[in-house]
Design a protein around this motif. Structure first.
Motif, PDB file in Angstrom:
ATOM      1  N   THR A   1       0.853  -1.272   0.190  1.00  0.00           N
ATOM      2  CA  THR A   1      -0.231  -0.014  -0.107  1.00  0.00           C
ATOM      3  C   THR A   1       0.820   1.328   0.107  1.00  0.00           C
ATOM      4  OG1 THR A   1      -0.098   0.123   2.312  1.00  0.00           O
ATOM      5  CG2 THR A   1      -1.929  -1.145   1.104  1.00  0.00           C
ATOM      6  N   VAL A   2       0.305   2.532  -0.388  1.00  0.00           N
ATOM      7  CA  VAL A   2       0.948   3.659  -0.280  1.00  0.00           C
ATOM      8  C   VAL A   2       0.309   4.671   0.828  1.00  0.00           C
ATOM      9  CG1 VAL A   2       1.499   5.614  -1.823  1.00  0.00           C
ATOM     10  CG2 VAL A   2       1.604   3.254  -2.664  1.00  0.00           C
ATOM     11  N   VAL A   3       0.978   5.267   1.344  1.00  0.00           N
ATOM     12  CA  VAL A   3       0.435   6.056   2.629  1.00  0.00           C
ATOM     13  C   VAL A   3       0.550   7.533   2.214  1.00  0.00           C
ATOM     14  CG1 VAL A   3       0.570   6.996   5.124  1.00  0.00           C
ATOM     15  CG2 VAL A   3       0.961   4.251   4.287  1.00  0.00           C
ATOM     16  N   GLN A   4      -0.668   8.357   2.075  1.00  0.00           N
ATOM     17  CA  GLN A   4      -0.615   9.682   1.999  1.00  0.00           C
ATOM     18  C   GLN A   4      -0.565  10.323   3.207  1.00  0.00           C
ATOM     19  OE1 GLN A   4      -3.692  11.152  -0.438  1.00  0.00           O
ATOM     20  NE2 GLN A   4      -3.090  13.174  -0.272  1.00  0.00           N
ATOM     21  N   ALA A   5       0.161  11.362   3.343  1.00  0.00           N
ATOM     22  CA  ALA A   5       0.241  12.267   4.460  1.00  0.00           C
ATOM     23  C   ALA A   5       0.384  13.758   4.057  1.00  0.00           C
ATOM     24  CB  ALA A   5       1.301  12.034   5.547  1.00  0.00           C
ATOM     25  N   GLY A   6      -0.525  14.341   4.078  1.00  0.00           N
ATOM     26  CA  GLY A   6      -0.508  15.789   3.392  1.00  0.00           C
ATOM     27  C   GLY A   6      -0.428  15.541   1.701  1.00  0.00           C
ATOM     28  N   SER A   7       0.939  16.295   1.431  1.00  0.00           N
ATOM     29  CA  SER A   7       1.006  16.183   0.086  1.00  0.00           C
ATOM     30  C   SER A   7       2.049  15.066  -0.254  1.00  0.00           C
ATOM     31  CB  SER A   7       1.733  17.340  -0.561  1.00  0.00           C
ATOM     32  OG  SER A   7       2.675  18.013   0.266  1.00  0.00           O
ATOM     33  N   ASN A   8       2.735  14.300   0.678  1.00  0.00           N
ATOM     34  CA  ASN A   8       3.613  13.289   0.760  1.00  0.00           C
ATOM     35  C   ASN A   8       3.001  12.099   0.657  1.00  0.00           C
ATOM     36  OD1 ASN A   8       5.957  15.167   0.818  1.00  0.00           O
ATOM     37  ND2 ASN A   8       5.462  15.373   2.858  1.00  0.00           N
ATOM     38  N   TYR A   9       3.701  11.114  -0.156  1.00  0.00           N
ATOM     39  CA  TYR A   9       3.430   9.491  -0.358  1.00  0.00           C
ATOM     40  C   TYR A   9       4.750   8.850  -0.102  1.00  0.00           C
ATOM     41  CZ  TYR A   9      -0.475  11.353  -2.997  1.00  0.00           C
ATOM     42  OH  TYR A   9      -1.628  12.198  -3.521  1.00  0.00           O
ATOM     43  N   SER A  10       4.308   7.707   0.421  1.00  0.00           N
ATOM     44  CA  SER A  10       5.565   6.822   0.978  1.00  0.00           C
ATOM     45  C   SER A  10       4.921   5.415   0.786  1.00  0.00           C
ATOM     46  CB  SER A  10       6.067   7.109   2.286  1.00  0.00           C
ATOM     47  OG  SER A  10       4.980   6.971   3.182  1.00  0.00           O
ATOM     48  N   THR A  11       5.710   4.369   0.701  1.00  0.00           N
ATOM     49  CA  THR A  11       5.255   2.787   0.893  1.00  0.00           C
ATOM     50  C   THR A  11       6.689   2.240   1.604  1.00  0.00           C
ATOM     51  OG1 THR A  11       4.781   1.030  -0.073  1.00  0.00           O
ATOM     52  CG2 THR A  11       6.212   2.220  -1.276  1.00  0.00           C
ATOM     53  N   SER A  12       6.378   1.256   2.255  1.00  0.00           N
ATOM     54  CA  SER A  12       7.561   0.497   3.081  1.00  0.00           C
ATOM     55  C   SER A  12       7.756  -0.567   2.012  1.00  0.00           C
ATOM     56  CB  SER A  12       7.099   0.112   4.439  1.00  0.00           C
ATOM     57  OG  SER A  12       5.772  -0.914   4.325  1.00  0.00           O
ATOM     58  N   GLY A  13       6.819  -0.768   1.108  1.00  0.00           N
ATOM     59  CA  GLY A  13       7.268  -1.937   0.154  1.00  0.00           C
ATOM     60  C   GLY A  13       6.156  -2.178  -0.662  1.00  0.00           C
ATOM     61  N   ILE A  14       6.455  -2.128  -1.899  1.00  0.00           N
ATOM     62  CA  ILE A  14       5.343  -2.739  -3.101  1.00  0.00           C
ATOM     63  C   ILE A  14       6.021  -3.901  -3.813  1.00  0.00           C
ATOM     64  CG2 ILE A  14       3.726  -2.297  -4.994  1.00  0.00           C
ATOM     65  CD1 ILE A  14       3.687   0.630  -4.222  1.00  0.00           C
ATOM     66  N   GLY A  15       5.531  -5.133  -3.461  1.00  0.00           N
ATOM     67  CA  GLY A  15       6.147  -6.306  -4.060  1.00  0.00           C
ATOM     68  C   GLY A  15       5.644  -6.692  -5.109  1.00  0.00           C
ATOM     69  N   GLY A  16       6.219  -7.701  -5.987  1.00  0.00           N
ATOM     70  CA  GLY A  16       5.738  -8.224  -7.002  1.00  0.00           C
ATOM     71  C   GLY A  16       6.197  -7.682  -8.458  1.00  0.00           C
ATOM     72  N   LEU A  17       6.997  -6.939  -8.483  1.00  0.00           N
ATOM     73  CA  LEU A  17       7.284  -6.341  -9.661  1.00  0.00           C
ATOM     74  C   LEU A  17       8.493  -6.958 -10.138  1.00  0.00           C
ATOM     75  CD1 LEU A  17       6.740  -3.689  -7.734  1.00  0.00           C
ATOM     76  CD2 LEU A  17       8.056  -2.277  -9.768  1.00  0.00           C
ATOM     77  N   VAL A  18       8.322  -7.250 -11.622  1.00  0.00           N
ATOM     78  CA  VAL A  18       9.284  -8.384 -12.308  1.00  0.00           C
ATOM     79  C   VAL A  18       9.802  -7.542 -13.534  1.00  0.00           C
ATOM     80  CG1 VAL A  18       8.044 -10.576 -11.767  1.00  0.00           C
ATOM     81  CG2 VAL A  18       7.475  -9.171 -13.777  1.00  0.00           C
ATOM     82  N   GLN A  19      11.026  -7.767 -13.861  1.00  0.00           N
ATOM     83  CA  GLN A  19      11.843  -7.331 -14.874  1.00  0.00           C
ATOM     84  C   GLN A  19      11.471  -7.838 -16.200  1.00  0.00           C
ATOM     85  OE1 GLN A  19      14.012  -6.394 -17.885  1.00  0.00           O
ATOM     86  NE2 GLN A  19      15.176  -8.033 -17.063  1.00  0.00           N
ATOM     87  N   LEU A  20      10.952  -7.118 -17.270  1.00  0.00           N
ATOM     88  CA  LEU A  20      10.095  -7.582 -18.085  1.00  0.00           C
ATOM     89  C   LEU A  20      11.081  -7.482 -19.584  1.00  0.00           C
ATOM     90  CD1 LEU A  20       6.733  -5.798 -17.721  1.00  0.00           C
ATOM     91  CD2 LEU A  20       7.389  -8.088 -17.178  1.00  0.00           C
ATOM     92  N   ILE A  21      12.366  -7.240 -19.705  1.00  0.00           N
ATOM     93  CA  ILE A  21      13.114  -7.032 -20.666  1.00  0.00           C
ATOM     94  C   ILE A  21      13.917  -8.315 -21.101  1.00  0.00           C
ATOM     95  CG2 ILE A  21      15.099  -5.982 -22.005  1.00  0.00           C
ATOM     96  CD1 ILE A  21      12.444  -4.278 -21.625  1.00  0.00           C
ATOM     97  N   ALA A  22      13.412  -9.197 -22.022  1.00  0.00           N
ATOM     98  CA  ALA A  22      14.329 -10.547 -22.182  1.00  0.00           C
ATOM     99  C   ALA A  22      15.770 -10.324 -22.443  1.00  0.00           C
ATOM    100  CB  ALA A  22      13.605 -11.325 -23.297  1.00  0.00           C
ATOM    101  N   GLY A  23      16.391 -10.974 -21.901  1.00  0.00           N
ATOM    102  CA  GLY A  23      17.909 -10.830 -22.107  1.00  0.00           C
ATOM    103  C   GLY A  23      18.590  -9.764 -21.000  1.00  0.00           C
ATOM    104  N   GLY A  24      17.480  -9.108 -20.353  1.00  0.00           N
ATOM    105  CA  GLY A  24      17.930  -7.748 -19.472  1.00  0.00           C
ATOM    106  C   GLY A  24      18.475  -8.365 -18.104  1.00  0.00           C
TER     107      GLY A  24
END
Length: 192
Positions: A43-66
């Motif tokens: 999740t992303v936490v909003q405090a006023g105009s600031n945004y933060s996250t302690s972690g968004i998981g599940g991102l994978v690198q999509l470039i074959a050969g990268g």
């Protein structure tokens, strides 16, 4: 004597331009991290105009050969109040970490969802990413995170593109300045 000096200056300026043009160019491709739907966790936490996250998981690198292609998920951590961002993953290789500075964060809200566009300068890249991009740094322009009403991340896309090395710009600039100086001198002194 003057012709000899002019020839040397022209030769030096030409050499500087040639060095800049033949310096190792950044890799033509980029590294793309993405997740969508149920693949994202966090999740992303909003405090006023600031945004933060302690972690968004599940991102994978999509470039074959990268770098780290098909080697596991990465986790995105960021805080717009401190302008710090990181992507960490590939536990099999000892956790590669990309570190960066947020230089812009723009939230847009529509139909109960928030689109958070982050502009990140990746100032520290792991060796395999630096080798793939042929650059020690990169940037992400237009990186987006879609948040639902519960602040859960539903879609994340980060594309890291190479940043040209400053030495390349320095060589090109000094060569062009030399040529401008040479031609400017000729224009103001027609007898030389």
């Amino acid at each position: 004597m003057k012709q000899s000096i002019v020839k040397r200056a022209l030769l030096g300026a030409t050499a500087m331009v040639a060095l800049a043009l033949f310096a190792a160019p950044a890799h033509a491709t980029s590294v793309d991290f993405s997740c969508g739907g149920s693949n994202c966790t966090g999740t992303v936490v909003q405090a006023g105009s600031n945004y933060s996250t302690s972690g968004i998981g599940g991102l994978v690198q999509l470039i074959a050969g990268g770098p780290d292609y098909n080697t596991g998920a990465f986790t995105l951590v960021f805080d717009t109040s401190t302008d710090i961002a990181s992507l960490t993953g590939n536990a099999a290789a000892g956790n590669d970490t990309l570190l960066g500075t947020i230089i812009g964060a723009t939230p847009l809200t529509s139909n109960g969802q928030t689109l958070l566009a982050l502009n990140v300068n990746w100032t520290s890249l792991p060796a395999d990413f630096a080798a793939f991009l042929n650059s020690g740094a990169g940037n992400s322009v237009g990186s987006v995170i879609y948040l639902d009403q519960t602040d859960a991340a539903t879609s994340v896309d980060f594309t890291v593109t190479p940043t040209p090395e400053p030495a390349t710009f320095a060589m090109l600039g000094s060569g062009l300045l030399g040529l401008c100086g040479l031609f400017g001198r000729k224009a103001f002194n027609p007898l030389s």
